[in-house]
Design a protein around this motif. Structure first.
Motif, PDB file in Angstrom:
ATOM      1  N   ALA A  18       0.857  -1.191   0.000  1.00 52.62           N
ATOM      2  CA  ALA A  18       0.000   0.000   0.000  1.00 52.62           C
ATOM      3  C   ALA A  18       0.887   1.233   0.000  1.00 52.62           C
ATOM      4  N   VAL A  62      -2.039  -1.226  -3.529  1.00 49.64           N
ATOM      5  CA  VAL A  62      -3.209  -0.433  -3.137  1.00 49.64           C
ATOM      6  C   VAL A  62      -2.766   1.018  -3.089  1.00 49.64           C
ATOM      7  N   ASP A  63      -3.512   1.878  -3.760  1.00 49.96           N
ATOM      8  CA  ASP A  63      -3.253   3.313  -3.728  1.00 49.96           C
ATOM      9  C   ASP A  63      -3.966   3.896  -2.513  1.00 49.96           C
ATOM     10  N   GLY A  64      -3.234   4.667  -1.703  1.00 48.83           N
ATOM     11  CA  GLY A  64      -3.852   5.232  -0.511  1.00 48.83           C
ATOM     12  C   GLY A  64      -3.411   6.651  -0.257  1.00 48.83           C
ATOM     13  N   LEU A 101      -8.631   4.828  -0.035  1.00 45.22           N
ATOM     14  CA  LEU A 101      -8.002   3.683  -0.687  1.00 45.22           C
ATOM     15  C   LEU A 101      -8.639   3.435  -2.047  1.00 45.22           C
ATOM     16  N   SER A 102      -7.806   3.042  -3.013  1.00 39.93           N
ATOM     17  CA  SER A 102      -8.337   2.605  -4.300  1.00 39.93           C
ATOM     18  C   SER A 102      -7.452   1.503  -4.854  1.00 39.93           C
ATOM     19  N   ALA A 138      -8.162  -2.935  -2.641  1.00 34.12           N
ATOM     20  CA  ALA A 138      -8.223  -1.896  -1.607  1.00 34.12           C
ATOM     21  C   ALA A 138      -8.973  -2.354  -0.365  1.00 34.12           C
ATOM     22  N   VAL A 164     -13.017   3.407   0.853  1.00 34.28           N
ATOM     23  CA  VAL A 164     -12.600   2.817  -0.421  1.00 34.28           C
ATOM     24  C   VAL A 164     -13.309   3.592  -1.530  1.00 34.28           C
ATOM     25  N   ALA A 192      -7.321   7.425  -5.159  1.00 35.91           N
ATOM     26  CA  ALA A 192      -7.093   7.866  -3.778  1.00 35.91           C
ATOM     27  C   ALA A 192      -6.051   8.977  -3.730  1.00 35.91           C
TER      28      ALA A 192
END
Length: 295
Positions: A100, A125-127, A144-145, A149, A163, A171
């Protein structure tokens, strides 16, 4: 994590600064095992990790090998290098944790990071984080995306998880937009009050601004001090915001200039403090004197 009880999850934090340790504390309160390494880190970071109760491992290889999920959280201009280090550790150890990226970077940057990690067989995970380090009863948000996620949507006191889609970059786009307002406003205040101080009219300026921004003016000394202590981190973040805005068809020059503001502040006396030191009580006059003092 899918198919795993939260109490069985191990999260590796890279690195355990103020935000990383705050997140770790929140996850630990939910029963999650959190590990990190302080090898090569400052005594301040080591102290924050110890205070948060993180389990310390010898190095990054050990963290990546132990963790189901590795969280990258550091200065924006180091996000790519952190990802490269995680990928290298995964190759050396044969580990495949979910990663992440919670750094304040542009959608373009996090998409490039996803590609780099995918080359090592790692999913991303993009955060992005809105607010300060989580604390019990607090209101910090974690956006989160990404397709996985939901696996990071863990119960944690003081951390509200949202999310926001399956696309890597969504995100981070939220962070780039909100940070442009929050940190842009701080930069404007810093510029305005430094100028007011030079002309001896800071009291008049604060009084006038208080009509529309009473809460901001009431906490002004602390806010300016804490922002100054983080100025060196903000420089890279402003560059990421500039890139995000430029790619969206807006003008990038505004936040290139904001980067110059924070570069200036990082070289002033207040820019040399840690956030913990900056929280201490001080008058507005003393804060502005330190902001005006070039080292």
């Amino acid at each position: 994590m899918a198919g795993v009880s939260e109490s069985a999850i191990c999260i590796g934090v890279v690195s355990a600064g103020a935000m990383g340790s705050g997140l770790a504390r929140a996850w630990r309160a939910g029963g999650v095992d959190v590990v990190t390494t302080v090898a090569g880190r400052s005594p301040r970071t080591a102290g924050l990790a110890a205070d948060a109760g993180l389990r310390l491992l010898a190095g990054l290889d050990e963290v990546v090998q132990a963790a189901d999920l590795v969280v990258s959280i550091g200065p924006p201009d180091q996000a790519g290098q952190i990802a490269a280090s995680i990928a290298a550790a995964a190759r050396r150890t044969g580990s495949r944790p979910l990663v992440a990226d919670l750094n304040a970077v542009s959608p373009q940057s996090v998409q490039a990071i996803a590609t780099r990690l995918a080359d090592a067989g790692l999913d991303l995970v993009d955060g992005s984080i809105s607010g300060g380090p989580p604390r019990p009863g607090g209101t910090t948000r974690l956006y989160l995306s990404g397709s996985r996620a939901q696996e990071l949507a863990l119960v944690a006191d003081g951390l509200a998880v949202r999310v926001v889609g399956v696309r890597i970059g969504t995100a981070s786009a939220v962070k780039m937009c909100t940070a442009s307002v929050f940190k842009g406003f701080s930069a404007l205040l810093t510029q305005a009050l430094l100028t007011a101080h030079a002309h001896g009219v800071e009291d008049l300026v604060v009084d006038d601004l208080a009509r529309d921004f009473p809460d901001d003016m009431a906490r002004l000394p602390r806010e300016l001090s804490v922002a100054a202590s983080k100025a060196w981190r903000y420089v890279g973040e402003m560059r990421e915001i500039s890139a995000t805005q430029g790619a969206a068809g807006a003008r990038p020059e505004l936040f290139d200039a904001m980067a110059e503001v924070w570069t200036m502040v990082s070289g002033r006396a207040l820019g040399q403090l840690t956030p913990e030191e900056a929280i201490g009580p001080s008058s507005l006059a003393a804060v502005l004197e330190d902001l005006a003092r070039v080292l």
